[in-house]
Design a protein around this motif. Structure first.
Motif, mmCIF file in Angstrom:
data_model
loop_
_atom_site.group_PDB
_atom_site.id
_atom_site.type_symbol
_atom_site.label_atom_id
_atom_site.label_comp_id
_atom_site.label_asym_id
_atom_site.label_seq_id
_atom_site.Cartn_x
_atom_site.Cartn_y
_atom_site.Cartn_z
ATOM 1 N N HIS A 34 39.470 46.965 34.117
ATOM 2 C CA HIS A 34 38.996 48.341 33.968
ATOM 3 C C HIS A 34 37.749 48.506 34.825
ATOM 4 N N ALA A 35 37.578 49.656 35.448
ATOM 5 C CA ALA A 35 36.388 49.963 36.242
ATOM 6 C C ALA A 35 35.817 51.292 35.778
ATOM 7 N N PHE A 36 34.494 51.394 35.791
ATOM 8 C CA PHE A 36 33.853 52.614 35.315
ATOM 9 C C PHE A 36 32.506 52.773 36.005
ATOM 10 N N GLN A 37 32.079 54.016 36.131
ATOM 11 C CA GLN A 37 30.804 54.327 36.763
ATOM 12 C C GLN A 37 29.703 54.397 35.712
ATOM 13 N N VAL A 38 28.517 53.924 36.080
ATOM 14 C CA VAL A 38 27.352 54.009 35.194
ATOM 15 C C VAL A 38 26.178 54.586 35.978
ATOM 16 N N LYS A 39 25.305 55.271 35.273
ATOM 17 C CA LYS A 39 24.138 55.888 35.878
ATOM 18 C C LYS A 39 22.860 55.194 35.424
ATOM 19 N N MET A 142 39.655 48.771 40.728
ATOM 20 C CA MET A 142 38.773 49.352 41.751
ATOM 21 C C MET A 142 39.533 50.143 42.814
ATOM 22 N N LYS A 143 40.853 50.141 42.774
ATOM 23 C CA LYS A 143 41.635 50.851 43.796
ATOM 24 C C LYS A 143 41.260 52.328 43.896
ATOM 25 N N PRO A 144 41.056 53.048 42.788
ATOM 26 C CA PRO A 144 40.655 54.463 42.906
ATOM 27 C C PRO A 144 39.309 54.657 43.595
ATOM 28 N N PHE A 145 38.483 53.601 43.640
ATOM 29 C CA PHE A 145 37.171 53.679 44.290
ATOM 30 C C PHE A 145 37.225 53.220 45.749
ATOM 31 N N GLY A 146 38.406 52.742 46.184
ATOM 32 C CA GLY A 146 38.561 52.372 47.582
ATOM 33 C C GLY A 146 38.812 50.908 47.863
ATOM 34 N N MET A 147 38.908 50.045 46.852
ATOM 35 C CA MET A 147 39.188 48.632 47.106
ATOM 36 C C MET A 147 40.654 48.477 47.483
ATOM 37 N N GLU A 152 38.759 41.352 48.497
ATOM 38 C CA GLU A 152 37.438 41.983 48.418
ATOM 39 C C GLU A 152 36.735 41.581 47.127
ATOM 40 N N ALA A 153 37.505 41.388 46.064
ATOM 41 C CA ALA A 153 36.922 40.946 44.803
ATOM 42 C C ALA A 153 36.508 39.474 44.863
ATOM 43 N N THR A 154 37.259 38.665 45.584
ATOM 44 C CA THR A 154 36.921 37.239 45.655
ATOM 45 C C THR A 154 35.652 36.993 46.462
ATOM 46 N N SER A 155 35.183 37.996 47.191
ATOM 47 C CA SER A 155 33.946 37.829 47.963
ATOM 48 C C SER A 155 32.705 38.012 47.095
ATOM 49 N N VAL A 156 32.879 38.400 45.833
ATOM 50 C CA VAL A 156 31.772 38.603 44.895
ATOM 51 C C VAL A 156 32.005 37.700 43.685
ATOM 52 N N ASP A 157 31.075 36.786 43.411
ATOM 53 C CA ASP A 157 31.214 35.941 42.228
ATOM 54 C C ASP A 157 30.861 36.741 40.978
ATOM 55 N N PRO A 158 31.649 36.615 39.931
ATOM 56 C CA PRO A 158 31.439 37.421 38.729
ATOM 57 C C PRO A 158 30.397 36.841 37.784
ATOM 58 N N PHE A 159 29.890 37.698 36.910
ATOM 59 C CA PHE A 159 29.148 37.251 35.732
ATOM 60 C C PHE A 159 30.209 37.029 34.665
ATOM 61 N N ASN A 160 30.459 35.770 34.314
ATOM 62 C CA ASN A 160 31.550 35.423 33.400
ATOM 63 C C ASN A 160 31.039 35.458 31.955
ATOM 64 N N LYS A 188 20.410 50.745 38.313
ATOM 65 C CA LYS A 188 20.876 51.387 39.546
ATOM 66 C C LYS A 188 22.228 52.040 39.264
ATOM 67 N N ASP A 189 22.478 53.213 39.850
ATOM 68 C CA ASP A 189 23.814 53.808 39.763
ATOM 69 C C ASP A 189 24.819 52.809 40.323
ATOM 70 N N ALA A 190 25.923 52.596 39.609
ATOM 71 C CA ALA A 190 26.848 51.548 40.028
ATOM 72 C C ALA A 190 28.257 51.812 39.534
ATOM 73 N N VAL A 191 29.191 51.074 40.112
ATOM 74 C CA VAL A 191 30.557 50.985 39.604
ATOM 75 C C VAL A 191 30.725 49.582 39.044
ATOM 76 N N VAL A 192 31.094 49.493 37.779
ATOM 77 C CA VAL A 192 31.279 48.205 37.108
ATOM 78 C C VAL A 192 32.765 47.950 36.935
ATOM 79 N N ALA A 193 33.205 46.732 37.204
ATOM 80 C CA ALA A 193 34.603 46.347 36.995
ATOM 81 C C ALA A 193 34.639 45.111 36.115
ATOM 82 N N VAL A 194 35.526 45.119 35.122
ATOM 83 C CA VAL A 194 35.669 43.985 34.212
ATOM 84 C C VAL A 194 37.129 43.569 34.133
ATOM 85 N N SER A 195 37.347 42.298 33.823
ATOM 86 C CA SER A 195 38.692 41.768 33.627
ATOM 87 C C SER A 195 38.719 40.934 32.360
#
Length: 220
Positions: A34-39, A142-147, A152-160, A188-195
């Motif tokens: 799931h991905a969601f925007q936060v302010k 993240m596809k609706p946001f342009g991923m 592209e996800a594997t280039s960012v290590d997650p907070f597990n 910071k304004d951001a898009v958060v994605a979780v699995s």
């Protein structure tokens, strides 16, 4: 992806407590994302409903992908002086070495900041072809946001979140209890994605039947 958005929590929500005005609850099924925007100035909470569910979390500073700024585990480890995971009141930072989220509540105190997201190649090497993975889950979300690709996800290590990698000899890999949660203040304004991690190669409960709840809270 199977997920639902609701306004009223159920009895299975454990530590969620009462519904608050302006709070949105999204349940993410095990093995999906799931991905969601936060302010800036808001907060969000990740809740493990049934226990033992690891949640991979990534985030990108808005606007994605133009900002090229993302939540970074390597920069966060450096800024924390190697004392990981963060304590309440400490921050996770981006690849610009700027705070993005402040940890404001933590009922588990066991999280990983060293391992990558599971991905198709990871499972293929273990003989599991077509297995769902966190990298793909996040790419789908993240596809609706342009991923465009899970790479592209594997280039960012997650907070597990809730992952007990450093102390596997002492606890289960997933060591959270039903209702355990972490909560972050958004800096910071951001898009958060979780699995809701689908890893089921070693002894873990039936992860595909577990759920993680994402609670996004608006400015109070």
């Amino acid at each position: 992806m199977t997920k639902m958005t609701r306004r009223t929590p159920s009895a299975s929500d454990g530590a969620m407590g009462k519904e608050q005005s302006g709070t949105q609850h999204t349940v993410v099924n095990g093995g999906h994302g799931h991905a969601f925007q936060v302010k800036r100035g808001t907060s969000f909470r990740i809740v493990d409903i049934h226990g033992h569910q690891i949640v991979d979390m990534m985030a990108w500073v808005s606007p994605y992908p133009a900002s090229r700024e993302h939540l970074s585990m390597s920069y966060s480890r450096y800024m924390l002086g190697g004392n990981i995971p963060p304590a309440i009141g400490e921050c996770l930072v981006t690849n610009k070495q700027e705070p993005i989220f402040k940890l404001t509540a933590d009922q588990c105190h066991t999280h990983d900041m060293t391992f990558m997201a599971c991905n198709p190649a990871f499972y293929k090497a273990k003989g599991f072809h077509g297995h769902r993975s966190c990298a793909e889950n996040i790419a789908e979300a993240m596809k609706p946001f342009g991923m465009e690709s899970y790479l592209e996800a594997t280039s960012v290590d997650p907070f597990n979140i809730f992952q007990n990698t450093p102390d596997m000899a002492l606890k289960d890999l997933g060591s959270s209890r039903p209702g355990d949660f972490v909560e972050f203040e958004v800096l910071k304004d951001a898009v958060v994605a979780v699995s809701s991690c689908p890893y089921d190669v070693v002894r873990l409960p039936s992860i595909f039947f577990c759920m993680a709840m994402v609670v996004e809270k608006r400015r109070m």
